[in-house]
Scaffold this motif. Sequence first.
Motif, PDB file in Angstrom:
ATOM      1  N   ILE A 189      29.663  94.349  34.170  1.00 29.27           N
ATOM      2  CA  ILE A 189      29.304  93.927  32.815  1.00 29.27           C
ATOM      3  C   ILE A 189      30.508  94.037  31.879  1.00 29.27           C
ATOM      4  CG2 ILE A 189      27.915  94.560  30.788  1.00 29.27           C
ATOM      5  CD1 ILE A 189      25.628  95.186  32.817  1.00 29.27           C
ATOM      6  N   LEU A 190      31.296  95.079  32.029  1.00 29.54           N
ATOM      7  CA  LEU A 190      32.483  95.261  31.186  1.00 29.54           C
ATOM      8  C   LEU A 190      33.463  94.100  31.307  1.00 29.54           C
ATOM      9  CD1 LEU A 190      33.353  99.021  31.799  1.00 29.54           C
ATOM     10  CD2 LEU A 190      32.598  97.987  29.644  1.00 29.54           C
ATOM     11  N   TYR A 191      33.638  93.617  32.526  1.00 26.65           N
ATOM     12  CA  TYR A 191      34.648  92.585  32.770  1.00 26.65           C
ATOM     13  C   TYR A 191      34.103  91.168  32.673  1.00 26.65           C
ATOM     14  CZ  TYR A 191      37.587  96.474  34.086  1.00 26.65           C
ATOM     15  OH  TYR A 191      38.311  97.629  34.060  1.00 26.65           O
ATOM     16  N   ARG A 192      32.807  91.020  32.505  1.00 25.26           N
ATOM     17  CA  ARG A 192      32.207  89.682  32.450  1.00 25.26           C
ATOM     18  C   ARG A 192      32.829  88.792  31.374  1.00 25.26           C
ATOM     19  NH1 ARG A 192      25.941  89.403  32.869  1.00 25.26           N
ATOM     20  NH2 ARG A 192      26.150  90.939  31.222  1.00 25.26           N
ATOM     21  N   PRO A 193      33.108  89.282  30.144  1.00 26.02           N
ATOM     22  CA  PRO A 193      33.717  88.388  29.147  1.00 26.02           C
ATOM     23  C   PRO A 193      35.074  87.821  29.591  1.00 26.02           C
ATOM     24  CG  PRO A 193      32.858  90.355  28.087  1.00 26.02           C
ATOM     25  CD  PRO A 193      32.778  90.593  29.559  1.00 26.02           C
TER      26      PRO A 193
END
Length: 167
Positions: free
Chosen positions: A77-81
């Motif tokens: 989730i942290l790296y999704r952007p």
Amino acid sequence: HADLARLGVPLASNQIRYNILDRRAEQDGVLDLCKELDITPIAYEPLARGLLTGKYHDHQHIDGPVPTQQYTMQELILYRPIINLMRLIGAFNGGKTTSQVAINYLMAKGAVPICGVKNVAQAREVMGATGWELSSTDVEVLDERVAVLEKELRRSGTLAKLGLSID
């Protein structure tokens, strides 16, 4: 480098861990020194152990990405952007994949990425990173967004909680 030069042995390359999410080679001056001394930086883990391929973010269920043995749901989730930004940049560069954007980013920074491939499809994927170049604006946007992510991760203490390090 100086010791090798005294012995008449040129230092042609330096193998470093380097990818969009791990930019310590930039931050600690290794890339600048390589350029100054005409040493080719060779980047291993250019796809961050598969994270930058986007495969962990594909086909997500309603609650978010499915955790794996390698990455927790929180990490994904942290790296999704960043993955989504890479998808957008790839789309504007002729339909390139996140892998191809990640590899081309390193080439734009002057590094030679070394990618492990397990099959012909992966070899083709890697080859698709050549023959085109990210614009300087694309590289700047990626750098800026990753810097924002790093700052937020440090501020929130998330890195320590997950046992991660980008320092």
